[in-house]
Write a protein that holds these residues in place. Structure first.
Motif: not given
Length: 432
Positions: A139-143, A207-212, A214-225
């Motif tokens: 939760v901390y990492n996602v936030m 930078v924004i695209a790569q940050a997104k 990283d978040l998608l990977t943390l959510l275990t979703l497709k990185p290109d979503s």
């Protein structure tokens, strides 16, 4: 209203939500549902719950049933003192049927079973705390990643605002050149400034695209979503250091460390119990049926119940049990030291994060004021530039001040939020 105040409002308050917007709550719930580390921790908790039983501790009776049926062919030659009793038989068949039901029950072994059962209960509880710890960290990492995207998007909006000024500056220079009051140098400089800022915005969008990603990977979703986030950073200003330090004991890592101390204490007691006598009760029922076609005994059958008590007394085994008990005692002390070290580190980190949190809150008001003033200054210099009362260099300096103030503001806001989240992480008080 001054348009730079509008830029500030756009920077710090959420824009109109778009379809399929990802909120912080959605992000956390998706991560908790999909994260494979959480799934592994849940499985470990389930396995620990299954193991937590009196039977696994060795306290329930052991009941077994056995049975055999042997058919064989035997040649017999028997000679006696009286030759008349001599007998010879070839290929005589015989059958041996036996069955038994056995039950054994441990009555006493130095309370080893009771301590083992309590240890298994603590292991189950500890596995739940470890699951909570994984969830809290996730939760901390996602936030943190979620608010980092907001930070990067906020700075991109500052760059976009500055680009709008550069476009207006270019139009002013073109108009002035048409009127014969501007030269090519100003035109070229205005175009270079605009191109540079567009390039900076493109780099920020990366930078924004790569940050997104990283978040998608943390959510275990497709990185290109596709991922749309429209939110703002709001810092909780009510966090106090004293309550955070007092609440550190409720952190699941500290609770798990406490339980590890108790687990090791029970292991020490179980090890010490090996030096005590063990008493067990045994009971069962035996049946045996032997039938021979030839020989001295043609039929032998026996059956009936039995019961008994067994005792085992350890006398000497090279002092192995005593040494194992001493080692188990050392492990208890080590677990206590590990817990004390963890508490010390969490407390020290909480103090450092509170210092950063408090300092960033103090900077935040100044940063907001500077951003507001830099926007007004940019608006004023742009008006003066249009009236030929300011040079293109003056306008470029005002733009740089505006961008730097926006960059500082979003970073101070993010730093304050990150410190707040870390403090709540230590106190096990993260909310979303």
């Amino acid at each position: 209203m001054n348009k730079w105040i509008l830029y500030i409002a756009f920077l710090f308050f959420p824009a109109a939500l778009q379809a399929q917007q990802l909120s912080l709550r959605d992000a956390v719930e998706i991560a908790l549902r999909n994260n494979m580390g959480i799934q592994l921790a849940r499985n470990n908790t389930t396995a620990a719950g299954i193991s937590n039983s009196y039977g696994m501790a060795g306290g329930l009776p052991l009941i077994t049933a056995t049975g055999t049926d042997v058919e064989q062919v035997t040649s017999i030659k028997q000679e006696y003192a009286n030759p008349a009793n001599n007998k010879t038989s070839n290929n005589a068949s015989s059958n041996n049927l036996s069955a038994s039901l056995n039950a054994s029950m441990l009555l006493y072994n130095g309370n080893k079973v009771q301590n083992a059962h309590r240890r298994l209960g603590l292991i189950e509880s500890q596995s739940r705390q470890q699951l909570n710890s994984r969830a809290l960290t996730l939760v901390y990492n996602v936030m943190l990643r979620y608010y980092d995207i907001i930070r990067q998007q906020s700075y991109a909006r500052t760059l976009s605002a500055s680009i709008d000024v550069s476009r207006e500056k270019l139009e002013i220079v073109k108009a002035q050149q048409s009127a014969g009051v501007a030269n090519n140098a100003d035109l070229f400089q205005a175009q270079v400034d605009l191109n540079t800022q567009v390039q900076n915005l493109q780099a920020q969008q990366l930078v924004i695209a790569q940050a997104k990603t990283d978040l998608l990977t943390l959510l275990t979703l497709k990185p290109d979503s596709a991922l749309n986030i429209s939110d703002t950073i709001v810092v909780d200003r009510s966090v106090e250091l004293g309550p955070v330090i007092n609440a550190i004991q409720s952190n699941p890592d500290i609770s798990a460390a406490d339980q590890q101390i108790a687990i090791n204490e029970y292991i020490e007691k179980e090890t010490a119990a090996q030096r005590y006598p063990s008493l067990s009760a045994n009971a069962g029922y035996n049946f045996s049926h032997t039938k021979n076609a030839a020989g001295f005994s043609l039929l032998n059958q026996s059956y009936g119940p039995f019961a008994g008590v067994g005792v085992s007394i350890p006398i000497f085994n090279g002092s192995i049990f005593r040494k194992q008990t001493e080692i188990a005692g050392i492990n208890v002390k080590n677990a206590q030291l590990q817990k004390d070290t963890l508490v010390l580190n969490y407390t020290a980190n909480a103090v450092k994060n509170w210092q950063a949190y408090n300092n960033n809150l103090q900077q935040l008001e100044t940063a907001k004021t500077n951003y507001d003033l830099s926007g007004k200054l940019l608006d004023l210099v742009l008006q003066r530039f249009q009236l030929k009362q300011a040079t293109i260099v003056d306008l470029k300096n005002a733009q740089d001040s505006f961008e730097n103030a926006g960059y500082l503001l979003v970073n101070v806001s993010f730093s304050a939020k990150a410190a707040e989240l870390r403090l709540k992480y230590y106190a096990n008080q993260l909310q979303y």
